[in-house]
Design a protein around this motif. Structure first.
Motif, short mmCIF file in Angstrom:
data_model
loop_
_atom_site.label_atom_id
_atom_site.label_comp_id
_atom_site.label_asym_id
_atom_site.label_seq_id
_atom_site.Cartn_x
_atom_site.Cartn_y
_atom_site.Cartn_z
N PRO A 1 0.84 -1.21 0.00
CA PRO A 1 0.00 0.00 0.00
C PRO A 1 0.86 1.25 0.00
N TYR A 2 0.28 2.31 -0.49
CA TYR A 2 1.01 3.57 -0.53
C TYR A 2 1.22 4.11 0.87
N CYS A 3 2.44 4.54 1.15
CA CYS A 3 2.76 5.19 2.42
C CYS A 3 3.34 6.57 2.12
N ALA A 4 2.75 7.59 2.67
CA ALA A 4 3.25 8.94 2.43
C ALA A 4 4.66 9.07 2.96
N GLU B 1 8.15 10.86 4.52
CA GLU B 1 8.40 11.89 5.52
C GLU B 1 8.34 13.25 4.85
N PRO B 2 7.64 14.21 5.44
CA PRO B 2 7.51 15.53 4.81
C PRO B 2 8.86 16.10 4.41
N GLY B 3 8.95 16.50 3.17
CA GLY B 3 10.17 17.11 2.64
C GLY B 3 11.19 16.13 2.11
N SER B 4 11.04 14.83 2.37
CA SER B 4 12.06 13.86 1.97
C SER B 4 12.10 13.66 0.46
N ILE B 5 10.95 13.65 -0.19
CA ILE B 5 10.92 13.55 -1.65
C ILE B 5 11.27 14.89 -2.28
N ALA B 6 10.74 15.96 -1.73
CA ALA B 6 11.00 17.30 -2.26
C ALA B 6 12.50 17.59 -2.31
N ALA B 7 13.24 17.10 -1.32
CA ALA B 7 14.68 17.36 -1.26
C ALA B 7 15.43 16.67 -2.40
N ARG B 8 14.81 15.68 -3.02
CA ARG B 8 15.46 14.92 -4.10
C ARG B 8 15.04 15.38 -5.49
N ILE B 9 14.08 16.26 -5.58
CA ILE B 9 13.57 16.69 -6.88
C ILE B 9 14.56 17.63 -7.56
N GLU B 10 14.80 17.39 -8.84
CA GLU B 10 15.59 18.30 -9.66
C GLU B 10 14.76 18.70 -10.88
N VAL B 11 14.69 20.00 -11.16
CA VAL B 11 14.00 20.48 -12.35
C VAL B 11 15.00 20.45 -13.50
N ARG B 12 14.65 19.72 -14.56
CA ARG B 12 15.57 19.53 -15.69
C ARG B 12 14.86 19.79 -17.01
N GLN B 13 15.67 20.11 -18.00
CA GLN B 13 15.19 20.19 -19.38
C GLN B 13 15.53 18.86 -20.05
N HIS C 1 17.24 0.96 -6.80
CA HIS C 1 16.87 -0.09 -5.84
C HIS C 1 15.58 0.27 -5.08
N GLU C 2 14.72 1.09 -5.67
CA GLU C 2 13.45 1.44 -5.04
C GLU C 2 12.47 1.77 -6.16
N TRP C 3 11.18 1.84 -5.79
CA TRP C 3 10.17 2.20 -6.78
C TRP C 3 9.31 3.34 -6.23
N PRO C 4 9.76 4.59 -6.38
CA PRO C 4 8.96 5.73 -5.90
C PRO C 4 7.72 5.91 -6.75
N ARG C 5 6.81 6.75 -6.29
CA ARG C 5 5.54 6.94 -6.97
C ARG C 5 5.32 8.42 -7.31
N PHE C 6 4.65 8.63 -8.39
CA PHE C 6 4.35 10.01 -8.78
C PHE C 6 3.51 10.70 -7.71
N ARG C 7 2.69 9.95 -7.03
CA ARG C 7 1.84 10.55 -6.01
C ARG C 7 2.67 11.29 -4.98
N SER C 8 3.81 10.72 -4.59
CA SER C 8 4.66 11.39 -3.60
C SER C 8 5.26 12.67 -4.16
N MET C 9 5.51 12.71 -5.48
CA MET C 9 6.04 13.92 -6.10
C MET C 9 4.98 15.02 -6.10
N TYR C 10 3.74 14.64 -6.40
CA TYR C 10 2.65 15.62 -6.32
C TYR C 10 2.54 16.19 -4.91
N GLU C 11 2.42 15.28 -3.94
CA GLU C 11 2.01 15.69 -2.60
C GLU C 11 3.13 16.28 -1.77
#
Length: 308
Positions: free
Chosen positions: A144-147, A149-161, A256-266
């Motif tokens: 099941p989806y588990c949200a 930790e707040p900010g943990s996914i955001a810290a890994r996001i890079e905006v790229r072209q 070695h993991e399978w992140p979800r788009f939902r976590s990127m949105y939220e």
């Protein structure tokens, strides 16, 4: 050079892509049929066999999901404008169709009803991001989806072209979760065994809508490879050919993991980035994966975004 004529299925892929690109425009069934070299009767019959829906119903559902996307991610755009942009002739027609599809008004949806729909009606598997775990290792898909930790996914996001990619793909209908993962893995094995795809080449999963709003029966998912990485046997006429558009994407690298788009949105788009970025519903979600030297999958999720 590939001189093989397109197959019946690949011609329908092209028509479906035209429908997606023209989601706000009126498209006559006769014109769609002609573009695929069929009579209207045979086109609609074959389209229904492939997708489970008539062409008219399929386009209506895509228009409604595009509208649902925009209502969630573009709160400052009037509902009437969204209805018009998604091809509805009047606000009343849009209101009726939206309520039939989502069991609530567009206003209620925009105010947070989308979350209840996603969690209660669509179900867990539909918000799983696209991956290709082997049939013997589907724990990540079934979990099941588990949200985060707040900010943990955001810290890994890079905006790229990201550059455009010419994709040779198989289109999967009515599959999600473990069934879709296994189907994609089989596609990889078949193409590598035939020599159509070179070892170590990247693979791409593509979804043109919000996976959280799309039930399993309506799932339409493209999976394939960069045409530039094909081997000597590349050019299977049964596969579709589409160009993944270049542009600005929020990227989440993984290994070695399978992140979800939902976590990127939220965790990023709706909390950290909303003052600058918004979702771009005109471009697809993209997952790029490849095997590392240790045999494990790695890659990135790419969420299309645009400036506010």
């Amino acid at each position: 050079m590939n001189t093989k004529a397109p197959t019946r299925v690949s011609r329908l892929y092209e028509v479906m892509d035209l429908m997606l690109d023209s989601v706000g425009d009126p498209l006559a069934l006769s014109g769609l049929a002609a573009s695929a070299s069929y009579s209207s009767y045979h086109f609609d019959r074959i389209f229904r066999e492939l997708t489970g829906f008539s062409a008219v119903e399929y386009q209506r559902k895509r228009r409604l999901r595009r509208a649902a996307h925009q209502l969630r991610h573009e709160p400052d755009v009037p509902i009437g404008r969204i209805a018009q942009d998604c091809g509805f002739p009047s606000n009343a027609a849009f209101a009726k169709a939206f309520k039939q599809q989502f069991a609530m008004s567009a206003k209620t949806w925009r105010e947070g009803g989308w979350r209840a729909y996603m969690d209660q009606q669509v179900g867990r598997e539909s918000d799983v991001s696209f991956f290709v775990a082997e049939p013997s290792n589907v724990e990540a898909i079934l979990a099941p989806y588990c949200a985060p930790e707040p900010g943990s996914i955001a810290a890994r996001i890079e905006v790229r072209q990201l550059p455009a990619v010419a994709l040779r793909y198989q289109r999967f209908f009515g599959q999600s979760g473990a069934a879709l993962s296994i189907a994609c893995n089989s596609f990889i094995c078949e193409r590598e065994k035939s020599g159509e795809v070179l070892p170590g080449a990247p693979w791409y999963g593509v979804f043109d809508e919000d996976p959280g709003f799309t039930g399993e029966r309506e799932y339409c998912y493209d999976f394939g490879f960069d045409a530039a990485h094909g081997g000597e046997e590349a050019g299977d006429a049964s596969l579709g050919l589409r160009v993944l558009p270049a542009g600005t994407y929020a990227c989440l690298d993984f290994c070695h993991e399978w992140p979800r788009f939902r976590s990127m949105y939220e965790d990023w788009l709706e909390r950290q980035a909303q003052a600058v970025w918004r979702f771009d519903s005109a471009r697809p979600h993209i997952q790029r994966v490849e095997r590392g030297p240790d045999g494990q999958w790695r890659g990135h999720l790419a969420l299309p975004i645009k400036k506010r």
